[in-house]
Design a protein around this motif. Sequence first.
Motif, mmCIF file in Angstrom:
data_model
loop_
_atom_site.group_PDB
_atom_site.id
_atom_site.type_symbol
_atom_site.label_atom_id
_atom_site.label_comp_id
_atom_site.label_asym_id
_atom_site.label_seq_id
_atom_site.Cartn_x
_atom_site.Cartn_y
_atom_site.Cartn_z
ATOM 1 N N ARG A 68 28.965 -11.239 -39.165
ATOM 2 C CA ARG A 68 29.710 -11.011 -38.481
ATOM 3 C C ARG A 68 29.217 -11.294 -37.031
ATOM 4 N NH1 ARG A 68 31.773 -4.652 -36.853
ATOM 5 N NH2 ARG A 68 32.669 -4.785 -38.950
ATOM 6 N N ILE A 108 30.984 -13.880 -34.253
ATOM 7 C CA ILE A 108 31.326 -13.442 -32.722
ATOM 8 C C ILE A 108 30.557 -14.589 -31.758
ATOM 9 C CG2 ILE A 108 30.535 -11.678 -31.017
ATOM 10 C CD1 ILE A 108 30.771 -9.543 -33.214
ATOM 11 N N ALA A 142 35.367 -14.907 -34.789
ATOM 12 C CA ALA A 142 35.614 -13.597 -35.015
ATOM 13 C C ALA A 142 36.899 -13.355 -35.190
ATOM 14 C CB ALA A 142 34.616 -12.822 -34.474
ATOM 15 N N ASP A 189 36.364 -8.087 -36.707
ATOM 16 C CA ASP A 189 35.131 -8.358 -36.668
ATOM 17 C C ASP A 189 34.557 -7.674 -35.254
ATOM 18 O OD1 ASP A 189 34.328 -10.006 -38.847
ATOM 19 O OD2 ASP A 189 34.968 -11.596 -38.001
ATOM 20 N N ARG A 190 35.219 -7.808 -34.104
ATOM 21 C CA ARG A 190 34.902 -7.674 -32.922
ATOM 22 C C ARG A 190 35.371 -6.180 -32.569
ATOM 23 N NH1 ARG A 190 38.818 -10.931 -30.224
ATOM 24 N NH2 ARG A 190 37.790 -10.532 -28.270
ATOM 25 N N ASP A 209 33.584 -9.871 -26.182
ATOM 26 C CA ASP A 209 33.242 -10.193 -27.480
ATOM 27 C C ASP A 209 33.237 -9.151 -28.533
ATOM 28 O OD1 ASP A 209 32.193 -13.040 -26.625
ATOM 29 O OD2 ASP A 209 30.984 -11.956 -25.286
ATOM 30 N N VAL A 210 33.053 -7.823 -28.141
ATOM 31 C CA VAL A 210 32.731 -6.684 -28.707
ATOM 32 C C VAL A 210 33.512 -5.438 -28.134
ATOM 33 C CG1 VAL A 210 31.282 -4.994 -29.897
ATOM 34 C CG2 VAL A 210 30.726 -7.346 -29.980
#
Length: 209
Positions: free
Chosen positions: A10, A14, A19, A23-24, A120-121
């Motif tokens: 994962r 990213i 991703a 995933d994020r 990104d997350v």
Amino acid sequence: MESKNTVQQRALRIIKGTATFEDRFVPEHEKLMQLIDILRSMGCAIGFTTGVWDLFHLGHPEYIHRGKEEVAKLYPDADHVIMVVGVDSDAFTKQRKGPKRPIVPQEERLKVLGHIRSVDVLTLQYEADQLFKVVKHDVRVISESTKDLPLLEMIQQQCAHIVNLPPQAETSTTARIRQLTLDGAASTLLRVEQVLVSALQGVRDEIEK
């Protein structure tokens, strides 16, 4: 808990920019901590910011993008810069902002943020000052316009750097809501005036008969 290999895969997606939203978006904080630990082990510098992100406007993506740029300046030797963005849950937003907020539900706010290249997350914040204790980050990005931040000394205990950005747009969510309220009130008053004028004209017509 996901296996280390699964989390590594994962993390690689990213970093590569391949991703998916799934995933994020990491709502479980234990999984989030595991993912960030893996990203840090891969040479990533971690930037972090959080907010409601209600009634999305230009200042929001500009703020995140500018914040990520500042992280890159502070860590020029990092292999990658990862921007972690926290989103206040609906319940927490009501607690902070009042029963009429948020205007946009959390699922939609998350999806909008998921389309921003600099993000990104993504994760959710369920209570005050929760995430900056959970997210192991190098740089905390904050806004000069945020009024209910914890003391800067407290934030500094959790990260190496603080980036304090001015508002990135002339508008704000609060200003937009205020304007919408005023516009709605003005429209209502105009309709009431039209009804009263029509009613008064009807009374005059009856008197003149």
